[in-house]
Enzyme design. Structure first.
Site, short mmCIF file in Angstrom:
data_model
loop_
_atom_site.label_atom_id
_atom_site.label_comp_id
_atom_site.label_asym_id
_atom_site.label_seq_id
_atom_site.Cartn_x
_atom_site.Cartn_y
_atom_site.Cartn_z
CB SER A 1 -1.01 -0.16 1.25
OG SER A 1 -0.10 0.14 2.41
N GLY A 2 2.14 1.03 -0.35
CA GLY A 2 3.04 2.40 -0.49
C GLY A 2 2.88 3.08 -1.56
CG PHE A 3 4.65 6.73 -2.48
CD1 PHE A 3 3.90 7.72 -2.66
CD2 PHE A 3 5.67 6.81 -1.69
CE1 PHE A 3 3.91 8.71 -1.59
CE2 PHE A 3 5.88 7.69 -0.65
CZ PHE A 3 4.76 8.72 -0.77
N GLY A 4 3.64 2.73 -5.03
CA GLY A 4 3.41 2.07 -5.94
C GLY A 4 2.22 1.41 -6.13
CB VAL B 1 2.53 -10.93 0.74
CG1 VAL B 1 2.67 -12.06 -0.43
CG2 VAL B 1 1.16 -10.22 0.49
CD GLU C 1 14.74 15.37 4.40
OE1 GLU C 1 14.12 16.26 3.62
OE2 GLU C 1 14.31 14.27 4.60
CB ALA D 1 7.53 9.14 -3.56
CD GLN D 2 6.54 11.81 -8.69
OE1 GLN D 2 6.27 11.38 -9.86
NE2 GLN D 2 5.57 12.52 -8.07
#
Length: 461
Positions: free
Chosen positions: A15-18, A82, A177, A326-327
């Site tokens: 359920s991440g970005f991909g 999974v 960061e 992320a992109q």
């Protein structure tokens, strides 16, 4: 179930970005989608360090997956880890506590992501948590704020200094960061809150084996980031490899071969990633190559060799020129979805995956960041504003954006941090579950006594 019928069934793992953006791109009556993920939320991972340092709550960056997909009627969500993908039988097996679920697929998108890599020294994770999950961030929050609390009651000067020394391993965006936020936390938020210690005396060390900070940004921007960090009081040590970590400190090997020990109670590991073990499993079954980080070398269209119905996207896919950001995952998930729909419609497939670089950026401190967008390079306040806008727009869900914006206003235009609550459960929960094993969670919830075999130390699956 009758509303779904015999439509083409796409199973999405993660359920991440991909996984999330791939699922959303499959919003069509031609398919039914089952999203299987080990957590019930979508995690905006780039802001995990702000949860760890008390700026944001975990809810602000982790909206429930079911809430995000509630209007997508062709999508079903199953929470579960999974444990197996059978390419021949076309099934995905998952487990949630002690409940096992098997689903059949016609097409499969694997977006299981990556975890922290300790380069073969997994024992380091006990003393230096990574930054890949909500559990990691909350544990680090407890460790960071707890170190200041313990220092307030410590009479031994050496022990107090060890408690006030924070070491961040890895000078990539996350490490930079994190180091910057710990420094600001000590310099501003906690200043004048203690009576026996001065939080501004804290030592913050940023370590990396590379010769530059933020190596992927280039020497110029990396140099500016290093200078900014040092100006605010972060000690930057480069060309230094970590060779040992224990509860009281860290040992590094310098470029000249010499070693030195840094006494530190609180360590953060932000160096390296390791692909989910699911990647190696499907690679072995399909004959695909796997690199040292566990990423699967996929076909140009992101499918597995010999299995055009199975796609691997995001941090788990090895694609030249696509960074683990992320992109890359978002675009990969969308490309896989478009390929599946095109085949169902009898249309020409989109062809090879082509990544569009939308830039990279990292914050250093309040009002100070660096950004690389195409040929443009930004530093300072302009880059910081750009970072704010891009990250705010990239978040999923209106509530999360508003909550994040309000917390940013409190933190960036003041010195307060509204999320400083910590608990002992957050501090030791991850280690306890690693020792007991995830498989005993159902037993624990029922209040059953654990057998001797269940008490043995083991790594969680």
């Amino acid at each position: 179930m009758s509303t779904i019928g015999k439509r083409h069934h796409v199973v999405v793992v993660g359920s991440g970005f991909g996984g999330l953006f791939g699922t959303q791109a499959l919003n069509s009556d031609e398919v039914k989608v089952t999203l299987v993920a080990k957590t019930a939320h979508h995690l905006f991972q780039p802001l995990l360090y702000q949860v760890a340092t008390g700026i944001l709550s975990e809810g602000a960056i982790a909206p429930p997956t079911r809430e995000i997909l509630r209007r997508q009627r062709n999508a079903r969500v199953i929470q579960g880890l999974v444990t197996d993908v059978d390419l021949e039988a076309a099934t995905v097996t998952s487990r949630f506590h002690q409940k096992q679920t098997v689903v059949h697929y016609d097409s499969l998108i694997i977006a299981a992501g990556a975890g922290q890599s300790y380069f073969g020294n997994d024992q380091f994770s006990t003393y230096a948590p990574g930054m890949k999950s909500i559990d990691d961030a909350l544990e680090l929050r407890s460790r960071i704020f707890g170190a200041f609390e313990l220092a307030e009651t410590e009479d031994d000067p050496d022990a107090r200094q060890r408690l006030l020394t924070f070491v961040v391993v890895g000078a990539g965006p996350t490490g930079v960061e994190m180091a910057g936020q710990i420094r600001e936390l000590a310099n501003t938020t906690l200043a004048r809150e203690f009576r026996r210690i001065d939080s501004r005396d804290a030592r913050v060390v940023l370590l990396d084996g590379a010769p530059t900070v933020l190596a992927t940004f280039g020497d110029r921007l990396g140099g500016k980031a290093k200078a900014s960090l040092e100006k605010m009081g972060v000690e930057v040590i480069l060309n230094a490899l970590v060779i040992d970590v224990d509860h009281a400190g860290i040992v590094v090997k310098e470029k000249d071969g010499s070693t030195r020990r840094i006494e530190s109670a609180c360590k953060v590991w932000a160096a390296g990633v390791q692909g989910n073990e699911l990647g190696r499993a499907v690679a072995e079954a399909s004959g695909a190559e796997v690199d040292r980080s566990g990423r699967v070398r996929v076909q140009p269209d992101l499918s597995l060799p010999g299995h055009p119905e199975v796609f691997v996207v995001g941090d788990l896919a090895l694609v030249e020129g696509v960074p683990g950001m992320a992109q890359g995952a978002i675009q990969g998930g969308q490309h896989a979805a478009e390929t599946i729909l095109a085949k169902l419609r009898g249309q020409a497939a989109p062809g090879p995956f082509s990544y569009v670089d939308k830039g990279s950026m990292a914050t250093i401190s309040k009002f100070n960041a660096i950004a690389s967008v195409g040929r443009l390079r930004f530093t300072g306040f302009i880059a910081w504003l750009l970072w704010l806008v891009v990250h705010l727009l990239a978040m999923v869900g209106f509530k999360g954006r508003i909550t994040t914006l309000l917390h940013w206003l409190i933190t960036f235009f003041g010195n307060g941090r509204g999320e400083r609550v910590t608990t002992n459960q957050q501090l030791v929960g991850r280690l306890a579950m690693e020792r007991l094993g995830q498989g005993v969670s159902g037993t624990l919830m029922r209040g059953d006594e654990l057998g001797e075999d269940e008490r043995e130390p083991r790594r969680s699956s």
